[in-house]
Design an enzyme around this catalytic site. Structure first.
Site, mmCIF file in Angstrom:
data_model
loop_
_atom_site.group_PDB
_atom_site.id
_atom_site.type_symbol
_atom_site.label_atom_id
_atom_site.label_comp_id
_atom_site.label_asym_id
_atom_site.label_seq_id
_atom_site.Cartn_x
_atom_site.Cartn_y
_atom_site.Cartn_z
ATOM 1 N N TYR A 72 36.628 -22.457 67.363
ATOM 2 C CA TYR A 72 36.741 -23.486 66.321
ATOM 3 C C TYR A 72 35.772 -23.196 65.174
ATOM 4 O O TYR A 72 36.121 -23.345 64.007
ATOM 5 C CB TYR A 72 36.429 -24.866 66.923
ATOM 6 C CG TYR A 72 36.791 -26.010 66.007
ATOM 7 C CD1 TYR A 72 38.018 -26.662 66.137
ATOM 8 C CD2 TYR A 72 35.913 -26.442 65.013
ATOM 9 C CE1 TYR A 72 38.357 -27.713 65.292
ATOM 10 C CE2 TYR A 72 36.249 -27.486 64.168
ATOM 11 C CZ TYR A 72 37.465 -28.117 64.306
ATOM 12 O OH TYR A 72 37.811 -29.153 63.477
ATOM 13 N N PHE A 124 52.235 -21.867 37.860
ATOM 14 C CA PHE A 124 53.290 -21.883 38.885
ATOM 15 C C PHE A 124 53.656 -23.338 39.214
ATOM 16 O O PHE A 124 52.855 -24.244 39.002
ATOM 17 C CB PHE A 124 52.834 -21.126 40.136
ATOM 18 C CG PHE A 124 53.908 -21.077 41.182
ATOM 19 C CD1 PHE A 124 55.097 -20.411 40.936
ATOM 20 C CD2 PHE A 124 53.758 -21.735 42.391
ATOM 21 C CE1 PHE A 124 56.119 -20.403 41.885
ATOM 22 C CE2 PHE A 124 54.778 -21.727 43.337
ATOM 23 C CZ PHE A 124 55.953 -21.057 43.083
ATOM 24 N N ALA A 217 47.950 -14.928 43.712
ATOM 25 C CA ALA A 217 48.970 -14.557 44.695
ATOM 26 C C ALA A 217 49.372 -13.075 44.606
ATOM 27 O O ALA A 217 49.513 -12.402 45.614
ATOM 28 C CB ALA A 217 50.188 -15.454 44.516
ATOM 29 N N HIS A 450 63.166 -29.305 42.932
ATOM 30 C CA HIS A 450 64.088 -28.214 43.252
ATOM 31 C C HIS A 450 64.241 -27.971 44.752
ATOM 32 O O HIS A 450 65.257 -27.471 45.199
ATOM 33 C CB HIS A 450 63.667 -26.914 42.554
ATOM 34 C CG HIS A 450 62.262 -26.491 42.811
ATOM 35 N ND1 HIS A 450 61.183 -27.162 42.296
ATOM 36 C CD2 HIS A 450 61.749 -25.474 43.534
ATOM 37 C CE1 HIS A 450 60.067 -26.558 42.684
ATOM 38 N NE2 HIS A 450 60.385 -25.540 43.444
HETATM 39 N N1 F0G Z 1 50.655 -19.544 42.901
HETATM 40 C C1 F0G Z 1 51.660 -18.689 42.651
HETATM 41 C C2 F0G Z 1 51.591 -17.778 41.463
HETATM 42 C C3 F0G Z 1 52.754 -18.652 43.517
HETATM 43 O O1 F0G Z 1 53.754 -17.814 43.245
HETATM 44 C C4 F0G Z 1 52.776 -19.519 44.621
HETATM 45 C C5 F0G Z 1 53.902 -19.529 45.546
HETATM 46 C C6 F0G Z 1 51.692 -20.385 44.849
HETATM 47 C C7 F0G Z 1 50.648 -20.363 43.958
HETATM 48 C C8 F0G Z 1 51.652 -21.329 46.009
HETATM 49 O O2 F0G Z 1 51.418 -20.657 47.172
HETATM 50 O O3 F0G Z 1 53.504 -20.950 48.562
HETATM 51 O O4 F0G Z 1 51.350 -20.193 49.577
HETATM 52 O O5 F0G Z 1 51.614 -22.526 48.828
HETATM 53 N N2 F0G Z 1 54.988 -18.979 45.293
HETATM 54 C C9 F0G Z 1 56.134 -18.850 46.144
HETATM 55 C C10 F0G Z 1 57.228 -18.207 45.376
HETATM 56 C C11 F0G Z 1 56.522 -20.063 46.880
HETATM 57 O O6 F0G Z 1 58.361 -18.181 45.894
HETATM 58 O O7 F0G Z 1 57.003 -17.679 44.278
HETATM 59 P P1 F0G Z 1 52.019 -21.116 48.616
#
Ligand code: F0G
Length: 460
Positions: A72, A124, A217, A450
């Protein structure tokens, strides 16, 4: 003779996928209310809905799962992840979270309050959702070139410094707790931000006393584009480039489901100890104790290993080349796509593909449905449905770009699959004038609609 390109890995395990008939798909998509998120995965032949959590782990990552420490508190897996983050990004403080939006939730809980302004390149959808949920406003300062899919600009994720300075001059710095740069910029087409721009944005932000965070990401793909498109970096390694990129930031949020090539996971990196401590309280409330934050020890191990693999040049070259392979096929058939090709996906310009369908009938979603019907491939709309309604006026927002994204999972599909995808899209393109009507809304959620929206075909 020159050698053709070949992947720097071979396949050790396979997963069967199945094709379906046009009639089956017609029934399934109607039952799914024309929302591709509602399809069952076995109703999909090639799944390009997302590159998030859908990549193939390496044998080394699978081995790391066995070495996971599930204690943990203070697990060795936590320290493995901590060391990888320090080595690759240079951050002394970090918090694990179960995925990227959880990192946003924890960080924003500590930083953002009602009435705040959060500038950046195109945020995003989950990032914007977390900002607007707190009654703050995201301001998009992306360069104008990003919104014209025909312009070839090497760094369409760049921030326009004039637009940004205007925001800094309009609002007091107390109202701007953070600026977010998304690398690569998913919403504008998986487009990278140049090192020069990262540097310039950072120095402008420091002049106004503003904190800079990277939504990271796809940071490794961004580094690959810096190496191949910004000539001062041709001879630098990806790791050296990543180190320099993050020297122009105060912290990062990460969805590890992309460039750490794991199925689940995320984290926040901090330079400021005070902010780390403040965010730790929210991490404990929402995610878990600060040494696991919603992740299993084994997943933290695989994530650390994935960060090292994703920052190897050979891997990145094969990744980005596969995306470009698909892009080139579509381009040669004159299918309108965002140029240059993105890092993780090809984005089809639905306004140019279906100019005869009005925007109120959701061109990109209409097209995504057609691609599914034609070939059983699942893509995703990045357009008016994803843009949600304006939080104040409740009117539909129609973004400058109406895109269908073909996101390519990492190390998962072969170029034969890409050939199949290209044929599907080109077939629809050739009969585009037979698509007479789009879709209309039946039901929608108030935010991030969406995922659950229900639609129907437009009637006469
Ligand atoms: N930031 C960016 C640039 C992303 O593309 C995503 C997720 C997130 C944050 C959020 O991260 O999904 O781990 O909670 N993008 C996915 C996509 C879902 O299909 O582009 P997450």
């Amino acid at each position: 003779m020159e050698f053709p390109y070949a992947e720097p890995y071979r396949i050790k395990m396979i997963e069967s996928i199945h094709r379906s008939t046009f009639e089956e798909r017609g029934k399934w998509i109607t039952d799914a209310k024309y929302n591709l998120f509602n399809l069952r995965s076995e109703q999909v032949y090639i799944d390009l809905l997302t590159d998030s959590g859908t990549g193939a782990m390496s044998d080394k990552q699978w081995s790391e799962l066995m070495l996971g420490d599930e204690s943990y508190a203070g697990a060795s897996s936590y320290y493995k992840m901590k060391n990888a983050i320090k080595e690759i990004f240079g951050f002394d403080y970090f918090l694990p979270t179960h995925q990227g939006r959880a990192a946003e939730n924890v960080l924003f809980s500590a930083l953002i309050k009602e009435g705040d302004i959060i500038p950046g390149n195109s945020h995003f959808d989950t990032t914007k959702g977390h900002i607007e949920f707190r009654k703050a406003t995201a301001i998009d300062c992306t360069i104008n070139e990003a919104f014209d899919t025909t312009i070839e600009h090497p760094f369409k994720g760049n921030i326009d410094l004039e637009k940004l300075e205007k925001v800094f001059k309009t609002y007091p710095k107390e109202k701007i707790p953070v600026l977010i740069i998304t690398i690569t910029c998913n919403t504008s087409g998986g487009q990278p931000v140049s090192m020069q721009n990262l540097k310039d944005v950072y120095s402008l932000s420091k002049k106004y006393g503003i904190r800079v965070y990277f939504d990271s990401a796809r940071f490794a793909e961004n580094a690959y584009f810096i190496k191949t498109r910004e000539k001062e970096y041709y001879n630098k390694t990806i790791r050296e480039i990543v180190q320099e990129m993050y020297s122009y930031s105060d912290g990062m949020t990460m969805s590890s489901k992309k460039d750490a090539i794991v199925n689940m996971g995320g984290f926040i990196g901090f330079r400021e100890e005070d902010l780390f401590k403040k965010a730790s309280v929210y991490n404990i409330m929402f995610e878990g104790f600060i040494t696991y934050g919603g992740m299993s020890g084994r997943d933290m191990n695989a994530l650390a290993q994935g960060l090292y693999e994703a920052t190897e040049f050979d891997y990145l070259e094969s990744r980005v080349s596969q995306v470009a392979y698909l892009g080139k096929k579509l381009n040669e058939a004159n299918v309108p796509i965002q140029k240059p090709y993105g890092g993780h996906a090809i984005f089809i310009d639905a306004k140019r593909f279906l100019p005869h369908i009005p925007k109120e009938e959701f061109q990109a979603q209409t097209l995504a449905v057609e691609f599914y019907l034609e070939g059983g491939i699942r893509t995703v709309e990045i357009g008016a449905i994803m843009a949600d309604r304006d939080p104040i006026t409740r009117e539909n927002r129609y973004p400058a770009l109406e895109l269908v994204r073909l996101a390519i999972p990492r190390r998962t599909y072969t170029n034969s699959h890409m050939d199949y995808v290209a044929t599907t899209i080109i077939n629809v393109f050739e009969k585009r004038n037979e698509i007479k009507k789009g879709l209309t809304l039946v039901k929608e959620a108030p935010i991030l609609r969406h995922f659950t929206v229900e639609l129907q075909r437009k009637e006469n």
